[in-house]
Design a protein around this motif. Structure first.
Motif, PDB file in Angstrom:
ATOM      1  N   LEU A   1       0.830  -0.760  -0.569  1.00 28.14           N
ATOM      2  CA  LEU A   1      -0.126  -0.380   0.040  1.00 28.14           C
ATOM      3  C   LEU A   1       0.589   1.876   0.003  1.00 28.14           C
ATOM      4  CD1 LEU A   1      -2.980   1.579   0.029  1.00 28.14           C
ATOM      5  CD2 LEU A   1      -2.402   1.616   2.868  1.00 28.14           C
ATOM      6  N   ASP A   2       0.679   2.129  -1.154  1.00 30.95           N
ATOM      7  CA  ASP A   2       2.073   2.772  -1.284  1.00 30.95           C
ATOM      8  C   ASP A   2       3.345   2.945  -0.560  1.00 30.95           C
ATOM      9  OD1 ASP A   2      -0.504   4.726  -1.694  1.00 30.95           O
ATOM     10  OD2 ASP A   2      -0.926   4.844   0.303  1.00 30.95           O
ATOM     11  N   GLY A   3       3.689   1.809  -1.543  1.00 30.44           N
ATOM     12  CA  GLY A   3       5.056   1.278  -1.733  1.00 30.44           C
ATOM     13  C   GLY A   3       5.003   0.342   0.171  1.00 30.44           C
ATOM     14  N   LYS A   4       4.468   0.103   0.654  1.00 25.95           N
ATOM     15  CA  LYS A   4       4.743   0.295   2.129  1.00 25.95           C
ATOM     16  C   LYS A   4       4.077  -1.637   1.696  1.00 25.95           C
ATOM     17  CE  LYS A   4       5.520   4.238   3.771  1.00 25.95           C
ATOM     18  NZ  LYS A   4       4.534   5.473   5.769  1.00 25.95           N
ATOM     19  N   THR A   5       4.998  -2.429   2.507  1.00 25.19           N
ATOM     20  CA  THR A   5       4.157  -4.006   2.742  1.00 25.19           C
ATOM     21  C   THR A   5       2.864  -4.388   3.779  1.00 25.19           C
ATOM     22  OG1 THR A   5       6.493  -4.905   1.967  1.00 25.19           O
ATOM     23  CG2 THR A   5       4.624  -6.690   3.036  1.00 25.19           C
ATOM     24  N   VAL A   6       2.227  -4.631   3.501  1.00 22.48           N
ATOM     25  CA  VAL A   6       1.187  -4.803   4.534  1.00 22.48           C
ATOM     26  C   VAL A   6       0.313  -5.996   4.572  1.00 22.48           C
ATOM     27  CG1 VAL A   6       0.273  -2.540   4.550  1.00 22.48           C
ATOM     28  CG2 VAL A   6      -0.720  -3.501   3.145  1.00 22.48           C
ATOM     29  N   LYS A   7      -0.574  -6.312   4.779  1.00 23.48           N
ATOM     30  CA  LYS A   7      -1.595  -7.549   4.706  1.00 23.48           C
ATOM     31  C   LYS A   7      -2.373  -6.898   4.330  1.00 23.48           C
ATOM     32  CE  LYS A   7      -0.647  -9.870   9.464  1.00 23.48           C
ATOM     33  NZ  LYS A   7      -1.109 -10.039  10.813  1.00 23.48           N
ATOM     34  N   ALA A   8      -3.325  -7.552   3.535  1.00 27.25           N
ATOM     35  CA  ALA A   8      -4.104  -7.724   2.186  1.00 27.25           C
ATOM     36  C   ALA A   8      -5.712  -7.407   3.353  1.00 27.25           C
ATOM     37  CB  ALA A   8      -4.869  -8.207   1.759  1.00 27.25           C
ATOM     38  N   SER A   9      -6.352  -7.719   4.470  1.00 26.52           N
ATOM     39  CA  SER A   9      -7.106  -6.822   5.110  1.00 26.52           C
ATOM     40  C   SER A   9      -6.629  -5.475   5.577  1.00 26.52           C
ATOM     41  CB  SER A   9      -6.799  -7.481   6.782  1.00 26.52           C
ATOM     42  OG  SER A   9      -6.021  -7.537   7.584  1.00 26.52           O
TER      43      SER A   9
END
Length: 162
Positions: A123-131
């Protein structure tokens, strides 16, 4: 005389072509195929029941749950090869840890993608979880097909504009 013969041949020829060899659904011709011929022989087993039955039998024979090795099997089968991936754009409509639903523009249908541990989500280049993806976020997704499932390989999202 020639004109009368030609007219008779035309009438008889047209009448011969107008007859149906299979009749109507209510009154089929004797030469029409029967329902069993049209639908084919029945084995009494539905096609969608075969895969789970094979899996259950394999568990009994091998003595272990082979579903734990799905990630390894997916890697070996080529599911995670991004060069063969499909891509699409959409906006997040619904999500959880296991899947994400993307709404697409125009008359294109929504798409539900399975999210797995190997799926790269940013998200906006940062690793996140899908949730953690916010509803309305714009997403560019890469996915592969595995049977009837669409498996997300990569989800690149940008936050919705406020």
């Amino acid at each position: 005389m020639k004109k009368i013969i030609v007219a008779a041949v035309m009438c008889l020829g047209t009448a011969a072509f107008a007859q149906s060899t299979t009749g109507t659904p209510q009154n089929p011709a004797p030469s029409a195929p029967s329902n069993s011929q049209m639908n084919g022989p029945s084995t009494g087993v539905e096609a969608q029941e075969v895969g789970p039955a094979i899996s259950d039998t394999a568990k009994k024979v091998v003595g272990k749950d082979t579903s734990k090795d799905k990630a390894d099997a997916a890697n070996k089968s080529g599911v995670w090869k991004e060069k063969d991936a499909f891509s699409l754009n959409g906006t997040v409509k619904a999500k959880d840890d296991d899947d994400i639903t993307l709404a697409r523009t125009g008359t294109l249908p929504e798409v539900q993608l399975d999210v797995r541990e190997q799926t790269k989500v940013t998200l906006d280049g940062k690793t996140v979880k899908a949730s953690e993806l916010p509803e309305g976020a714009s997403v560019r997704a890469k996915f592969q097909l595995e049977g009837d499932d669409s498996i997300a390989l990569e989800l690149k999202a940008t936050s919705p504009k406020k």
